[in-house]
Design a protein around this motif. Sequence first.
Motif, mmCIF file in Angstrom:
data_model
loop_
_atom_site.group_PDB
_atom_site.id
_atom_site.type_symbol
_atom_site.label_atom_id
_atom_site.label_comp_id
_atom_site.label_asym_id
_atom_site.label_seq_id
_atom_site.Cartn_x
_atom_site.Cartn_y
_atom_site.Cartn_z
ATOM 1 N N ASP B 64 0.842 -1.131 0.036
ATOM 2 C CA ASP B 64 -0.044 0.161 0.241
ATOM 3 C C ASP B 64 0.755 1.370 -0.052
ATOM 4 O O ASP B 64 0.611 2.094 -0.798
ATOM 5 C CB ASP B 64 -0.919 0.005 1.332
ATOM 6 N N VAL B 67 2.427 1.794 -3.257
ATOM 7 C CA VAL B 67 1.572 2.364 -4.257
ATOM 8 C C VAL B 67 1.417 3.761 -4.045
ATOM 9 O O VAL B 67 1.583 4.610 -4.797
ATOM 10 C CB VAL B 67 0.284 1.562 -4.120
ATOM 11 N N TRP B 118 -3.720 5.078 -9.369
ATOM 12 C CA TRP B 118 -3.809 4.349 -8.010
ATOM 13 C C TRP B 118 -4.630 2.856 -8.191
ATOM 14 O O TRP B 118 -4.096 2.083 -7.876
ATOM 15 C CB TRP B 118 -4.669 5.220 -6.974
ATOM 16 N N LEU B 121 -2.484 1.126 -10.475
ATOM 17 C CA LEU B 121 -1.271 0.240 -9.555
ATOM 18 C C LEU B 121 -1.660 -0.867 -8.694
ATOM 19 O O LEU B 121 -1.074 -1.707 -8.313
ATOM 20 C CB LEU B 121 -0.531 1.499 -8.871
ATOM 21 N N ASN B 122 -2.835 -0.567 -8.124
ATOM 22 C CA ASN B 122 -3.411 -1.579 -7.037
ATOM 23 C C ASN B 122 -3.773 -2.964 -7.631
ATOM 24 O O ASN B 122 -3.183 -3.844 -6.992
ATOM 25 C CB ASN B 122 -4.589 -1.137 -6.535
ATOM 26 N N SER B 125 -0.233 -4.349 -8.492
ATOM 27 C CA SER B 125 0.261 -4.907 -6.989
ATOM 28 C C SER B 125 0.003 -6.097 -6.601
ATOM 29 O O SER B 125 0.469 -7.220 -6.195
ATOM 30 C CB SER B 125 0.265 -3.775 -6.018
#
Lengths: 292, 457
Positions: B64, B67, B118, B121-122, B125
């Motif tokens: 987290d 990110v 975001w 990316l989340n 990830s």
Amino acid sequence: MTIEKHQHVVNISRGLVFNEGDQSLPGEAIETKTVGQVTVDSPVISARHVNVHYGEKQAIKDVSIDVAKNAVIAFIGPSGCGKSTFLRCLNRMNDTIANAKVSGSIRLDGSDIYDRSQDIVQLRARVGMVFQKPNPFPKSIYENVAYGPKIHGLAGNRADLDEIVQLSLRKAGLWEEVKDRLDNPGTGLSGGQQQRLCIARAIAVDPEVILMDEPCSALDPIATAKVEDLIDELRENYAIVIVTHNMQQAARVSQRTAYFHLGDLIEVGPTEQIFTNPRHRLTEDYITGRFG
Amino acid sequence: MIVVILLLASIAFQWAKHRAISLVGGTRGIRNLHSLPAYYGMYVALWCALPALAVLGVWHLFGDRVVIGMVLAQMPLAFQNLPADQAGLLLNDLRNVVAGAIPMDTVRPEIVAAAHHWQQLNAQSAVAGGLLALSVAIIVGVLALRTVRSDLRARNRVEKMAEWALLASSGIAVLTTVGILASVLYEAIHFFHFVSPIDFLFGTTWSPQMAMRDDQVGSSGAFGAVPLFAGTLLIALIALVVSVPVGLFSAIFLAEYAVRSVRTVIKPLLEILAGIPTVVYGFFAALTVGPLLRDFGVSVGLTVASESALSAGLVMGVMIIPFISSIADDMITAVPQSLRDGAYALGATRSETIRNVVLPAALPGIVGGVLLAASRAIGETMIVVMAAGLSANLTANPFQAVTTVTVQIATLLVGDSEFDSPKTLAAFALGLVLFFATLVLNVIALKVVRKYREQYD
Ligand SMILES: Nc1ncnc2c1ncn2[C@@H]1O[C@H](COP(=O)(O)OP(=O)(O)OP(=O)(O)O)[C@@H](O)[C@H]1O
Ligand SMILES: [Mg+2]
């Protein structure tokens, strides 16, 4: 617990002998009527036709026997035959068992101990008991012995009480060993010492009869020998009933022996005769080791 | 993801089991294995699952932040150089947008762009983390599988792992206790910067209202805790005066006199008392017992406050009866029958036997039970809040309102409060003292009980 007074009152002085000779009843393989002399000349306890039931189960079947003054009588027999049960009848310890029911008559110096007027506290003061496992109270040695005299009000003052305690411990052969530590807890003594403490506790209330249920089974041979010597000495003043699994012990300490088998009293007689010349086959089997 | 790893682990289990069996030539050779096949399966499965789960966990913890860092780095410079508090606000906004709590069209375009970034990316990830965990599971699992030999001490190793797992769980409980103690200790020390421990422990006035602002005309606080301790002791004492005799006598009745059928009815009924929520006791005390006592006081010419130590203590006493009665009952039934027989054989009556033999033998255990009940009484809050009031009177008169340590802790912390005023911090100091008082009581009680338990073994 209910007590059924037996209608039949046995004439004690006549010295009855049950069923000699008549050894066979139809339908029964082994005769279970008592063989031998159940009566004595001046009995302190005389039990007649005693039956004990635990619920439905009959643990003692029509047992009659006398306990003589100044003598030791040994109860022997295989495990579960009712020795303890019968012993506990003699000072009404069976009262504490909810489903136990006793019938018949047991007389102490002529008066029925199961009579309604009999005070159980006084009865137990006259008929003391020593148990299989030493059970000193978690109190001091002194308090253990003094407890009985206290609850029966036998000592007027502290000096009297001291004397009773000392005398009882002396009679129990324990005085020399504990006289310097009367305030120590009784549970701190060795097993043999504890058992003699329990004997001292029992004789402190000056009973007439002492009942002992396998008093040596938790003791080593040396402690056992001491207790046996003690029993022999105590005979001078008390009538003693001892339950034992140890045949040699019965032979050593007792004058009379009674053999129980599955709730029946099979044979009673002088100890020597029982061990050398038993008259009933079951007795013979037991003492020669063919049973139990 | 977790499900997938567990699935993998179970495959590894079967695989390792078969491999172990085939190593020694089929099921007939199992006794040539050091351990049962299932242990090899377990061994490999654990190796397969645990490191992978650990990787996953670490990824979640730190992913987290990574990110967020990347998102911020992508945003226009103006946003990157905000002061700390505004940056926090911005981040919150972003988070809400991402979560869908704020509609996209109500915020500035930069933020929308960042939110999209975001989200993207989340997703990446999550995939990356999953793949990493999977590969860890497979690689470590295969490595473990290759170590499977007939002489591998798989059983011992699995046992060791189980041991660690158990240790970890008990560690959690201990750590929590330590953590609580540490935080209470920390805040209490903080409090003692404002108020000296001497004043706190020996002062006799308690009025924690502090001036909140410098210009406010408030009472300056006084933090003498003696009235609180006195109130606590008074109420606990009343509770014990009620519960010790009642609990003890009912235990004696249950253990020595009651026939089985009565016992099976009464014992659970008594234990229900322990299960009633304390709030219920509280309003029973406040609404029933309190007024009753007051009216009774009026009729005999005593002034009894409608909130009084007496009503709280009485009701609390009822509450702790089962603690005492059930421990005393256990202790009395633990006294060997042979001791009772010994007393009966001497001609003692039932009550003499109980008084002179059974109770003395059970006494240490009973004392332990009473101490446990006492620490319960001291820690009790709800009944006192509702029935004894909040006024910190220093009095031994049970008819007056008093307050206790726990009640004050509750009132000090309820509502908005700053964590740096002595008023709030005082709660922690009180908590510390309470903690030690009940700890000492408990330790003594457990010692006493344990010592007694060994006595007849
Ligand atoms: N409290 C009881 N409730 C039910 N049955 C009992 C009880 N006590 C004894 N019995 C039964 O009564 C019978 C006689 O038991 P008792 O204890 O008198 O035997 P015992 O001859 O003393 O045996 P041991 O030599 O093993 O002590 C046994 O069958 C026993 O199971
Ligand atoms: Mg027996």
